[in-house]
Design an enzyme around this catalytic site. Structure first.
Site, PDB file in Angstrom:
ATOM      1  CB  CYS A   2      30.464 -15.108 -89.133  1.00 48.04           C
ATOM      2  SG  CYS A   2      29.144 -15.206 -87.928  1.00 48.04           S
ATOM      3  NE  ARG A  27      32.039 -16.906 -94.571  1.00 50.48           N
ATOM      4  CZ  ARG A  27      32.304 -18.135 -94.953  1.00 50.48           C
ATOM      5  NH1 ARG A  27      32.448 -18.414 -96.214  1.00 50.48           N
ATOM      6  NH2 ARG A  27      32.438 -19.103 -94.074  1.00 50.48           N
ATOM      7  CD1 TRP A  70      22.832 -15.228 -91.172  1.00 50.45           C
ATOM      8  CD2 TRP A  70      23.351 -16.986 -89.912  1.00 50.45           C
ATOM      9  NE1 TRP A  70      21.732 -16.066 -91.146  1.00 50.45           N
ATOM     10  CE2 TRP A  70      22.023 -17.151 -90.380  1.00 50.45           C
ATOM     11  CE3 TRP A  70      23.881 -17.983 -89.099  1.00 50.45           C
ATOM     12  CZ2 TRP A  70      21.236 -18.265 -90.067  1.00 50.45           C
ATOM     13  CZ3 TRP A  70      23.090 -19.083 -88.778  1.00 50.45           C
ATOM     14  CH2 TRP A  70      21.794 -19.213 -89.258  1.00 50.45           C
ATOM     15  CG  ASN A  94      32.832 -18.726 -89.963  1.00 52.85           C
ATOM     16  OD1 ASN A  94      33.345 -19.304 -90.915  1.00 52.85           O
ATOM     17  ND2 ASN A  94      31.564 -18.843 -89.681  1.00 52.85           N
ATOM     18  N   GLY A  95      31.838 -19.746 -86.823  1.00 49.77           N
ATOM     19  CA  GLY A  95      31.585 -21.119 -86.396  1.00 49.77           C
ATOM     20  C   GLY A  95      30.679 -21.125 -85.183  1.00 49.77           C
ATOM     21  CD  GLU A 460      15.264 -23.671-106.065  1.00 49.19           C
ATOM     22  OE1 GLU A 460      15.175 -24.363-105.047  1.00 49.19           O
ATOM     23  OE2 GLU A 460      16.054 -22.713-106.162  1.00 49.19           O
ATOM     24  CE  LYS A 464      15.963 -19.363-104.809  1.00 54.74           C
ATOM     25  NZ  LYS A 464      16.752 -20.557-104.977  1.00 54.74           N
ATOM     26  CD  GLU A 467      16.706 -18.101-100.648  1.00 56.48           C
ATOM     27  OE1 GLU A 467      16.251 -18.637-101.680  1.00 56.48           O
ATOM     28  OE2 GLU A 467      17.873 -18.242-100.288  1.00 56.48           O
ATOM     29  CG  HIS A 483      -4.919 -36.241-100.139  1.00 54.57           C
ATOM     30  ND1 HIS A 483      -5.954 -37.152-100.026  1.00 54.57           N
ATOM     31  CD2 HIS A 483      -4.396 -36.432-101.377  1.00 54.57           C
ATOM     32  CE1 HIS A 483      -6.021 -37.878-101.130  1.00 54.57           C
ATOM     33  NE2 HIS A 483      -5.097 -37.456-101.978  1.00 54.57           N
ATOM     34  CE  LYS A 582      25.193 -17.988-103.243  1.00 58.48           C
ATOM     35  NZ  LYS A 582      23.896 -18.303-103.886  1.00 58.48           N
TER      36      LYS A 582
END
Ligand code: AGP
Length: 587
Positions: A2, A27, A70, A94-95, A460, A464, A467, A483, A582
């Site tokens: 947030c 955020r 968020w 925020n938190g 990575e 990406k 996401e 396997h 982010k």
């Protein structure tokens, strides 16, 4: 996560708050809202991004607070959007308030009614309960009841030209100049001639005609302003459709910043700490964790010093074997990732020295570390990390080359000098992945495979893709597929192989044959041209020859581009993927 903002001054606050909130959308963008002070509050809220709040620009008032959310507790709905109002108080937070259930039960037992499902609303109720005419007093009493993390901005109808602030474990800065401001980060309120102060954990502030800061005990304190570059902190898209694509194009220039870190006095101290450390640990999350994995290959291959890499959220609640003399490298683009900060704190408590490798030098992580090295990628806006990953690799590889030199193996640092030019070429040839997009559009699952450092690039690339395209995807060691996971490969399944190691090439190609035999569409990212013509391949991108230890710095670029173009084709906004933010300032 947030983002929170506040403004008090002579101008109309609403448009200013909306402008600052837009800069904080990285955020979170599940909902947004603002409240303006007066005899009562003027409040507007919306679901989704700040642009949905455009009607709020006409609200009247010169003092207000705003929030972009968020969601953690409670669905991303208008009902749960901040600010939360109770009686004389409006609050943005925020938190995470970890003990909110107990506090809410206590308030409800007094007959108070809640209007949302959030953890945050309880703060407004506590303020209303404790208020006896002293705003900071009530805020201190309310905060004393809170467990968890918070940055709070509070309005009170009894003080219509005042914003009260409190901070514990969530970032909060104050700006003075052209009014008095607060925000979750500096760029949201950066301006020429505006002085910025960083609120520390346990501190409070009152914003009015000026900013007054208070310590834990409620005593007035003075604070040193933060040195920051107002112009540099507000990037523009400059003709690009998305920040992500622009940030990929910036990779070559970012890699040229390496000598900056090497020239810092801290670098010499880190070199000594590295050379003395019996082994190295890395803690990080997400893409930064992948940078740590890539660094492990380099540290171990070049200097034979053992390097452990742990996801920060596992490290902090594990019982890591870390002691005095160890060096723990905490890697984080934002420097605000709650899990990485907690892991670094734990390592410090156990006597290790902590090196923060960050892109935001004034961040919380940088503040608690023994050493700080900036990766100097410039501000990264797109939620999907791209250039910051390459910059982290450049710095970590430079450290690996430095350590190797201390162990008598010279020359690796020189190799790194070529990478900005190699990256430029790679961005250009990487565009070739656009021809692959159709094969990924509706894939039920996608696999990225590689061995050694190529496996890290595969991880990575997979992160990406999932996401920003929302396609299920996995990064796998090429030899491990058979396997179990091979059972999932069927006709048309896209498999992307990364191949830069001469030594492991035939072994990786074995996996290519195996998936091809089961109907997979195979795509190759390779620095070894000889393999690009293999009959099994639907497509290949040949990146410049670059050895294998440092190769993820290049091989990841076509994978970043692939994710970007598939996301576009699927109609997604690559800069703002759903459910993500982010900066992950909650655990
Ligand atoms: C990467 O694309 C993600 N957005 C995410 O995994 C990110 O790398 C992670 O949250 C860590 O963030 P940090 O580097 O700011 O600590």
């Amino acid at each position: 996560m947030c983002g929170i903002v506040g403004y008090v001054g002579k101008r109309q606050a609403a448009p200013l708050l909306l402008g600052a909130l837009k800069k904080l959308e990285y955020r979170g963008y599940d909902s947004a809202g603002i409240a303006l002070s007066g005899k009562t509050f003027a409040v507007k809220k919306c679901t989704g991004a700040v642009k949905n709040l455009r009607d709020a620009a006409f609200l009247e008032g010169t003092c207000g607070i705003g929030h972009t959310r968020w969601a953690t507790h409670g669905a991303p709905s208008e009902r749960n959007a901040h600010p939360h109002v109770c009686g004389r108080f409006a609050v943005v937070h925020n938190g995470i308030i970890e003990n909110y259930k107990a506090l809410r039960a206590e308030c409800e037992a007094r007959g108070e009614r809640f209007a949302s499902d959030t953890d945050s609303e309880v703060v407004a109720h506590l303020l209303e309960f404790y208020f006896r005419g002293d705003l900071i007093g009530a805020l201190r009493q309310a905060c004393a009841r809170l467990m968890g993390s918070y940055a709070l901005a509070v309005l009170c109808t009894e003080f219509p030209q005042t914003i009260a602030l409190a901070r514990s474990k969530s970032p909060l800065v104050v700006g003075v100049g052209g009014g008095v401001w607060c925000a979750s980060d500096v760029p949201a309120i950066a301006a020429k001639n505006r002085t910025v102060y960083v609120l520390a954990d346990g501190e409070f502030a009152l914003l009015g005609e000026q900013a007054t800061f208070f310590g834990r005990e409620g005593n007035v304190i003075s604070k040193q302003p933060l040195e920051y570059d107002a112009a540099g902190s507000i990037p523009a898209r400059r003709g690009y459709r998305h920040f992500m694509r622009k940030e990929i194009d910036e990779i070559p220039a970012v890699l040229e910043n390496r000598p900056h870190a090497v020239g810092l006095p801290t670098y010499a101290e880190v070199r000594r700490a590295l050379a003395a450390a019996p082994h190295i640990s890395v803690v990080a999350c997400g893409t930064a964790y992948h940078a740590g994995l890539a660094a492990k290959y380099a540290f171990e291959a070049l200097s034979r010093v053992r390097c452990e890499v742990t996801v920060a959220s596992e490290y902090r609640y594990g019982d890591p074997i870390v002691e005095a003399g160890d060096l723990v490298i905490a890697v984080s683009q934002s420097g605000e990732t709650a899990d990485t900060i907690a892991a670094a704190q734990l390592a410090k408590e156990r006597g290790a020295a902590v090196l923060a490798v960050v892109n935001v030098p004034g961040s919380t992580l940088a503040g608690i570390a023994d050493f700080v090295l900036p990766v100097s990628a410039g501000r990264e806006i797109a939620v999907a990390a791209t250039k910051s990953f390459n910059a982290q690799l450049m710095l970590l590889y430079t450290l690996a080359a430095t350590l190797a030199e201390a162990k008598g193996r010279r020359g690796y640092g020189d190799l790194l000098k070529d990478f900005p030019a190699l990256a430029r070429k790679t961005v250009s040839v990487g565009e070739g992945v656009r021809a692959w997009v159709a094969y990924f559009m509706s894939a039920a699952s996608v696999y990225f495979i590689g061995r050694g450092a190529d496996y890290v690039a595969a991880l990575e690339g997979s992160l990406k893709l999932k996401e920003i395209t929302y396609l299920p995807s996995e990064g796998y060691p090429a030899g491990e597929l058979k396997h179990g996971t091979l059972a999932l490969v069927e006709e048309g399944t896209p498999v992307v192989a990364v191949l830069t190691s001469e030594k492991l090439a035939e072994k990786t190609m074995n996996a290519v044959h195996e998936v091809y035999a089961r109907g997979a569409r195979v795509f190759l990212i390779t620095s070894l041209e000889a393999y690009a013509d293999a009959a099994e391949l639907t497509g290949a991108v040949v990146i410049p020859p670059c050895g294998d230890v440092f190769s993820p710095m290049l091989s990841v670029i076509p994978l970043q581009l692939l994710a970007y173009y598939v996301a576009l084709a699927r109609g997604n906004d690559p800069d703002k993927p759903r459910n993500l933010a982010k900066s992950v300032t909650v655990e």
